[in-house]
Design an enzyme around this catalytic site. Sequence first.
Site, PDB file in Angstrom:
ATOM      1  N   PRO A 129       0.831  -1.207   0.000  1.00 47.26           N
ATOM      2  CA  PRO A 129       0.000   0.000   0.000  1.00 47.26           C
ATOM      3  C   PRO A 129       0.869   1.263   0.000  1.00 47.26           C
ATOM      4  O   PRO A 129       2.039   1.220   0.364  1.00 47.26           O
ATOM      5  CB  PRO A 129      -0.791  -0.100   1.308  1.00 47.26           C
ATOM      6  CG  PRO A 129      -0.010  -1.021   2.164  1.00 47.26           C
ATOM      7  CD  PRO A 129       0.745  -1.940   1.251  1.00 47.26           C
ATOM      8  N   LYS A 130       0.290   2.361  -0.409  1.00 48.59           N
ATOM      9  CA  LYS A 130       0.977   3.652  -0.372  1.00 48.59           C
ATOM     10  C   LYS A 130       0.823   4.221   1.036  1.00 48.59           C
ATOM     11  O   LYS A 130      -0.274   4.486   1.494  1.00 48.59           O
ATOM     12  CB  LYS A 130       0.360   4.601  -1.416  1.00 48.59           C
ATOM     13  CG  LYS A 130       0.798   6.057  -1.295  1.00 48.59           C
ATOM     14  CD  LYS A 130       2.286   6.230  -1.512  1.00 48.59           C
ATOM     15  CE  LYS A 130       2.661   7.698  -1.472  1.00 48.59           C
ATOM     16  NZ  LYS A 130       3.412   8.087  -0.313  1.00 48.59           N
ATOM     17  N   TRP A 131       1.923   4.362   1.732  1.00 53.56           N
ATOM     18  CA  TRP A 131       1.921   4.904   3.089  1.00 53.56           C
ATOM     19  C   TRP A 131       2.157   6.402   3.033  1.00 53.56           C
ATOM     20  O   TRP A 131       2.812   6.901   2.130  1.00 53.56           O
ATOM     21  CB  TRP A 131       3.024   4.250   3.922  1.00 53.56           C
ATOM     22  CG  TRP A 131       2.849   2.785   4.072  1.00 53.56           C
ATOM     23  CD1 TRP A 131       3.521   1.803   3.401  1.00 53.56           C
ATOM     24  CD2 TRP A 131       1.937   2.106   4.936  1.00 53.56           C
ATOM     25  NE1 TRP A 131       3.090   0.574   3.784  1.00 53.56           N
ATOM     26  CE2 TRP A 131       2.113   0.732   4.733  1.00 53.56           C
ATOM     27  CE3 TRP A 131       0.987   2.532   5.854  1.00 53.56           C
ATOM     28  CZ2 TRP A 131       1.384  -0.223   5.421  1.00 53.56           C
ATOM     29  CZ3 TRP A 131       0.256   1.575   6.534  1.00 53.56           C
ATOM     30  CH2 TRP A 131       0.453   0.224   6.323  1.00 53.56           C
TER      31      TRP A 131
END
Length: 101
Positions: free
Chosen positions: A19-21
């Site tokens: 996921p994009k953090w």
Amino acid sequence: MLTVAVDSPALPAGYAAEPKWDGFRAQLAVYKGGRVLLRSRQGTDMTGSFPEIRTAALVQLPPNTALDGELVVWEARKLAFERLQQRLARRGKGAAEAARQ
């Protein structure tokens, strides 16, 4: 160290995704002799701002190890990017105090 957008979330065999953090992309390197380097994707040395990461790397990782990942701060069950931004300006005692907090 940069992500690339794709048209479909389906991944071909042999690929992985994450996921994009909301954090700082960083690379950690542990060298022989106890040297640790934490740097941004632009190459900025961030080691002094995150002394707890340096300490953990020395204890938990063998020499000649490199990791690529995202630095994030979790607070009250959510990401706290503003807290992470405040850390970059701190060094020495200030960085150690921020790490304890």
